[in-house]
Design a protein around this motif. Structure first.
Motif, PDB file in Angstrom:
ATOM      1  N   LEU A   1      29.099  27.436 -15.205  1.00  0.00           N
ATOM      2  CA  LEU A   1      30.064  26.998 -16.202  1.00  0.00           C
ATOM      3  C   LEU A   1      31.121  26.151 -15.503  1.00  0.00           C
ATOM      4  O   LEU A   1      31.561  26.484 -14.401  1.00  0.00           O
ATOM      5  N   SER A   2      31.554  25.100 -16.129  1.00  0.00           N
ATOM      6  CA  SER A   2      32.516  24.205 -15.492  1.00  0.00           C
ATOM      7  C   SER A   2      33.937  24.750 -15.577  1.00  0.00           C
ATOM      8  O   SER A   2      34.269  25.570 -16.444  1.00  0.00           O
ATOM      9  N   TYR A   3      34.780  24.251 -14.689  1.00  0.00           N
ATOM     10  CA  TYR A   3      36.181  24.644 -14.672  1.00  0.00           C
ATOM     11  C   TYR A   3      36.851  24.323 -16.008  1.00  0.00           C
ATOM     12  O   TYR A   3      37.668  25.103 -16.509  1.00  0.00           O
ATOM     13  N   GLU A   4      36.518  23.176 -16.585  1.00  0.00           N
ATOM     14  CA  GLU A   4      37.183  22.746 -17.808  1.00  0.00           C
ATOM     15  C   GLU A   4      36.948  23.717 -18.966  1.00  0.00           C
ATOM     16  O   GLU A   4      37.754  23.834 -19.879  1.00  0.00           O
TER      17      GLU A   4
ATOM     18  N   SER B   1      33.658  25.948 -10.339  1.00  0.00           N
ATOM     19  CA  SER B   1      32.736  26.374 -11.391  1.00  0.00           C
ATOM     20  C   SER B   1      32.504  27.883 -11.299  1.00  0.00           C
ATOM     21  O   SER B   1      32.921  28.531 -10.333  1.00  0.00           O
ATOM     22  N   ILE B   2      31.855  28.409 -12.311  1.00  0.00           N
ATOM     23  CA  ILE B   2      31.525  29.837 -12.394  1.00  0.00           C
ATOM     24  C   ILE B   2      30.004  29.960 -12.447  1.00  0.00           C
ATOM     25  O   ILE B   2      29.353  29.301 -13.273  1.00  0.00           O
ATOM     26  N   TYR B   3      29.439  30.795 -11.566  1.00  0.00           N
ATOM     27  CA  TYR B   3      27.987  31.001 -11.586  1.00  0.00           C
ATOM     28  C   TYR B   3      27.660  32.321 -12.257  1.00  0.00           C
ATOM     29  O   TYR B   3      28.246  33.361 -11.938  1.00  0.00           O
ATOM     30  N   LEU B   4      26.724  32.260 -13.196  1.00  0.00           N
ATOM     31  CA  LEU B   4      26.226  33.455 -13.881  1.00  0.00           C
ATOM     32  C   LEU B   4      24.831  33.777 -13.341  1.00  0.00           C
ATOM     33  O   LEU B   4      23.894  33.008 -13.564  1.00  0.00           O
ATOM     34  N   PRO B   5      24.658  34.884 -12.628  1.00  0.00           N
ATOM     35  CA  PRO B   5      23.314  35.256 -12.164  1.00  0.00           C
ATOM     36  C   PRO B   5      22.367  35.448 -13.342  1.00  0.00           C
ATOM     37  O   PRO B   5      22.807  35.697 -14.474  1.00  0.00           O
TER      38      PRO B   5
END
Length: 563
Positions: A267-270, A281-285
């Motif tokens: 997921l992006s920072y924005e 960014s955010i990583y979702l396993p």
């Protein structure tokens, strides 16, 4: 309009007649813990109101407070409507300053090959890349300033660990209560709460706000600038990941229980206003199924279940009982709803793992009792590990029979000290655990339901793989709650079969340690995204004879084998 005055908070509000005290408190931003989502069944939202205010409230619902508390002016805030001016003299506050939350778990040697990389070009610029793609550049040589955060998003607790991506060093961990649990304690109630736009916004806003507080604390403690944090790993169950990603979890509560997101993505920072680098960014396993989430994906990675050359059972015990069986590397997973009893919720004197909570309970051969509390505080309640100790010991010493019934105070088969502790509270038998702390028959039923659900999941998983308890070589108990349990208590209450004795290993917070592997080496992302498609997921709701197995597993007979 009528006035609700919270004396201790120096706050007041005008509300419509019929508004609950809890709703009035929430409008003012006053925290009153209500983990059952205002169903009136947990009893945790009680408040004390002035004697003059009693005529200006209407109580409803099924939950009954002890007569002694009613006489003192206590009511359940979620089940008490105001009809006139009300003075709230005492609010049941959430105490989490000393909350015990585990932040370490089993792992393996990780070769660093991170998704996020930084390189100084020599011309006064540092290039930041993600998976080989250029994100942007920074002035000067900042290549050494490359940080990430691994977040274990539990249903009840949060753990955030700041990591040096270049070296793999864990710099600092911080933890807190998941604020969402103040409104809805377990996964199913949280799905219900967040199934409309307002509820989802509440859940999402609360988690992002708390995560920003944790990130700021970790950064401040280490001197790391938050603008140099480039990636955050979210590891948690499927519902928690939906809520943290601001995705409605409605589909998880309705057949065929399909996740709206599958993980294995960023997921992006924005999109999500975490206080990290604008390049972040955010990583979702990857998600295994609707009720077997990225926390278990991380756990499989941390313990390398897919590489096992024996039969290993991995169980994460909490509000959900998520489990994976590795039969020489072939993985089968399932999940069962244990409910909040193991966290101390829905228990009369239940509380979280904080100062004064009974965490250890043992009865010797003479009926004498050894009790230990967190931080050696005066016993004021019972946390999850203490609860299982208490019930397990009472089963062994026949204060509780195999069907879960408390013995009569005049039972001659009991030691005198134990008979003396069987007392009547509001006309019903309860066991006095410590001065002013009791275990009721209703509490025991809650433990039965929770342990029966987990044991039934284990039995069903073994049946699906045509395995007997003696065929299982190793049992790994994961999670913050599980780490504080004792193997003997799990066997004494029948949550685990007697045959598992001597094979149990407590592997800790593998949701976090697996999340660390995702952060430090990008190859594990591809590996686990592929592996989750190969895991055989068993949905217990569709299982033949599951209801019968569950009923069998309610027994406290630790030697009993289900049919």
């Amino acid at each position: 309009m009528v006035k609700v005055n919270f004396i201790g908070e120096n706050k007041a509000i005008l509300v419509e007649k019929g508004t609950t005290i809890l709703a009035a408190a929430q409008e003012l931003g006053i925290v009153i813990e209500s983990p059952c989502n205002s169903e009136g069944i947990c009893g945790k939202c009680k408040v004390k109101i002035s004697a003059a205010s009693l005529k200006n409230v209407e109580e409803y619902g099924k939950h009954q407070l002890p007569e002694e508390e009613k006489e003192q002016g206590f009511v359940l805030s979620c089940q008490t409507r105001v009809t006139g001016h009300v003075d709230v003299k005492a609010v049941a506050k959430n105490r989490n300053k000393t909350l015990q939350i585990l932040n370490h778990g089993q792992s393996f040697d990780i070769d660093i090959n991170s998704f996020i990389k930084k390189e100084y070009t020599g011309n006064g610029k540092t290039i930041v890349t993600a998976g080989g793609q250029i994100l942007g550049e920074e002035e000067g040589d900042t290549a050494a300033q490359n940080y990430g955060v691994v977040v274990d998003i539990g249903t009840t607790t949060l753990v955030a660990t700041l990591v040096n991506i270049n070296t793999g060093e864990e710099l600092h961990s911080v933890s807190a209560l998941n604020p969402q649990s103040l409104h809805a304690q377990d996964v199913l109630s949280r799905i219900k709460f967040a199934s409309d736009e307002k509820g989802l916004d509440t859940m999402y806003s609360m988690i992002i706000k708390e995560l920003n507080i944790l990130i700021q604390k970790a950064a401040s403690h280490t001197g790391v600038l938050q603008k140099h944090i480039y990636e955050v790993i979210f590891s948690g169950n499927t519902c928690m990941i939906h809520l943290a990603a601001n995705v409605n979890p409605y589909s998880l509560g309705k057949y065929p229980y399909t996740p709206a997101i599958t993980g294995g993505s960023s997921l992006s920072y924005e999109e999500h206003l975490l206080d990290i680098s604008t390049l972040g960014s955010i990583y979702l396993p990857p998600i295994i199924s609707s009720f077997v989430g990225p926390d278990i994906t991380s756990g499989v990675l941390a313990t390398r279940l897919q590489d096992k050359e024996q039969v290993t059972l991995f169980v994460d015990i909490g509000t959900n009982g998520e489990m994976v069986m590795s039969d020489h590397g072939a993985l089968t997973a399932t999940s069962t709803a244990a409910g909040p009893a193991f966290e101390g919720m829905n228990i009369s004197y239940g509380m979280r793992a904080e100062k004064g909570a009974i965490e250890y309970f043992e009865i010797d051969d003479h009926g004498e009792i050894d009790i230990r509390t967190i931080e050696d505080g005066e016993a004021i309640g019972i946390c999850g590990s203490g609860l299982l100790d208490i019930v397990g010991e009472l089963v062994v010493h026949k204060v509780i029979d195999k069907r879960g019934r408390l013995a009569a105070p005049d039972n001659a088969d009991l030691k005198q000290n134990l008979r003396n502790r069987l007392v009547k509270i509001d006309g019903k038998i309860a066991f006095e655990v410590a001065s002013g702390v009791y275990l009721s028959q209703k509490d025991i039923r809650q433990v039965q339901l929770a342990k029966g659900a987990v044991r039934a999941g284990i039995e069903f998983l073994m049946d699906a793989k045509e395995l007997r308890p003696e065929d299982v070589d190793e049992i790994q108990i994961a999670g913050s709650f599980g780490f504080h349990l004792r193997a003997k208590s799990l066997i004494n209450i029948g949550l685990l079969p007697k045959e598992f004795e001597g094979k149990i290993d407590f592997v800790g917070n593998t949701s976090k340690s697996g999340g660390l592997a995702f952060l430090l080496n990008q190859k594990y992302r591809d590996e686990m995204e592929s592996l989750v498609t190969e895991i055989d997921v068993i949905e217990l709701s569709n299982g033949e004879n599951f209801d019968r197995i569950f009923v069998d597993c309610l027994s406290f007979d630790k030697h009993k084998k289900t049919a």
